[in-house]
Scaffold this active site. Structure first.
Site, PDB file in Angstrom:
ATOM      1  N   CYS A 177      19.840  -9.461 -12.527  1.00  0.00           N
ATOM      2  CA  CYS A 177      21.079 -10.169 -13.372  1.00  0.00           C
ATOM      3  C   CYS A 177      22.241  -8.846 -13.096  1.00  0.00           C
ATOM      4  O   CYS A 177      22.047  -7.677 -13.465  1.00  0.00           O
ATOM      5  CB  CYS A 177      20.228  -9.716 -14.058  1.00  0.00           C
ATOM      6  N   ASN A 178      23.808  -9.018 -13.061  1.00  0.00           N
ATOM      7  CA  ASN A 178      24.780  -8.341 -12.920  1.00  0.00           C
ATOM      8  C   ASN A 178      24.706  -7.842 -13.791  1.00  0.00           C
ATOM      9  O   ASN A 178      25.347  -7.152 -14.666  1.00  0.00           O
ATOM     10  CB  ASN A 178      25.780  -8.879 -12.298  1.00  0.00           C
ATOM     11  N   CYS A 204      27.895 -13.078 -10.499  1.00  0.00           N
ATOM     12  CA  CYS A 204      26.363 -13.433 -11.461  1.00  0.00           C
ATOM     13  C   CYS A 204      25.404 -14.424 -10.516  1.00  0.00           C
ATOM     14  O   CYS A 204      25.799 -15.222  -9.678  1.00  0.00           O
ATOM     15  CB  CYS A 204      26.512 -14.133 -12.951  1.00  0.00           C
TER      16      CYS A 204
HETATM   17  N1  DGL Z   1      21.957 -13.911 -13.608  1.00  0.00           N
HETATM   18  C1  DGL Z   1      22.407 -13.092 -14.929  1.00  0.00           C
HETATM   19  C2  DGL Z   1      23.744 -12.299 -14.266  1.00  0.00           C
HETATM   20  O1  DGL Z   1      23.400 -11.710 -12.796  1.00  0.00           O
HETATM   21  C3  DGL Z   1      23.080 -13.217 -16.497  1.00  0.00           C
HETATM   22  C4  DGL Z   1      23.287 -14.697 -16.748  1.00  0.00           C
HETATM   23  C5  DGL Z   1      23.535 -14.854 -18.219  1.00  0.00           C
HETATM   24  O2  DGL Z   1      22.591 -14.849 -18.778  1.00  0.00           O
HETATM   25  O3  DGL Z   1      24.592 -14.625 -19.118  1.00  0.00           O
HETATM   26  O4  DGL Z   1      24.542 -11.874 -14.362  1.00  0.00           O
END
Ligand code: DGL
Length: 268
Positions: A73-74, A192
């Site tokens: 998760c970024n 993301c």
């Molecule tokens: N999948 C997550 C990322 O890579 C974030 C999605 C979220 O929870 O807003 O940032």
């Protein structure tokens, strides 16, 4: 026995990293943790999000004793990696915007980074641009809706072919497409982990073709480099998925099963 590897995200985005991890390390078991009770992370203020993730990891490490954790998760990685590394003894692999490879690959010099609003706000992300994008124009696009739209698109069986969903996605990706000085954006970084799940829609809805850069394979290589050599044999049992919001609904169960994950009983 090879201890499992924990893969963490706010929702289903980390599944895009899990599939590459499996290819890179076929003799490992994985525990996938979705903090769906906190989803979406893109909307959170920094301080409470750091506190939440540190608390969750104290519990997760205690329960699962993983050999390594991948923060798939970024939005979390650009915020909380230093604190996780300082507090827990296991190695952590993060997922951060692939700005450096994008600036090495672009021919037009126009690169966009499609992320959550949280990732775009981070000092970490701004520093990456400062450090690596001196010869490029980088546009940071923080989409407030795409992570939710990705979940909807995969979990709502009625969503496919929905014009309203297409229009919403097209509006969210539109700011990535820049024309300047006779050049056009040629690379969009998928910053993301939810976005590769709907990259086929992005390709269809884009005003012109671009390279959509997904760092998942590079993350898997990095994770493999930090793991002690495995036994070469897949341990007994199955890979499992845990949800902080409790037992997930039918569509979610079906989706994670498609990724080879059993929802553990008494889902967290
Ligand atoms: N999948 C997550 C990322 O890579 C974030 C999605 C979220 O929870 O807003 O940032």
């Amino acid at each position: 026995m090879n201890a499992p590897i924990l893969v963490f995200d706010s929702g289903i985005g980390g599944l895009t990293v899990l599939r590459e991890l499996r290819t890179a390390m076929p003799d490992r078991r994985f525990i996938y943790v979705a903090d769906d009770a906190g989803f979406p992370y893109g909307d959170w203020e920094e301080e409470p999000l750091v506190a939440r993730i540190l608390d969750l990891f104290a519990e997760l490490i205690d329960t699962y004793e993983p050999s390594l954790a991948v923060i798939a998760c970024n939005t979390a990685s650009t915020l909380v990696l230093p604190q996780l590394r300082a507090r827990f003894a296991i190695p952590f692999v993060g997922t951060v915007p692939a700005i450096k490879p994008a600036t090495e690959r672009t021919r037009s010099g126009l690169v966009s980074v499609l992320a959550t609003p949280g990732t775009v706000r981070r000092v970490y992300t701004r520093d990456l641009v400062e450090a690596f994008a001196t010869h490029c124009e980088v546009r940071l696009v923080g989409s407030p809706e795409l992570a939710r739209l990705a979940e909807r698109s995969l979990l709502d069986s009625e969503a496919s072919g929905d014009q309203e969903l297409d229009d919403a996605m097209a509006a969210e990706i539109a700011p990535c497409f820049v024309e300047a000085g006779g050049q056009r954006t040629d690379i969009v970084v998928l910053a993301c982990t939810h976005y590769p799940l709907i990259a086929n829609h992005f390709r269809r809805l884009a005003p012109w073709p671009v390279d959509w850069l997904d760092p998942a394979e590079a993350i898997a290589r990095r994770a493999r480099s930090l793991c002690k050599p495995g036994s070469g044999e897949l341990p007994e049992g199955f890979d499992s998925a845990h949800f902080t919001g409790g037992a997930p609904g039918y569509q979610m169960r079906r989706l994670v099963r498609g990724f080879g994950l059993e929802v553990a009983d008494g889902a967290r």
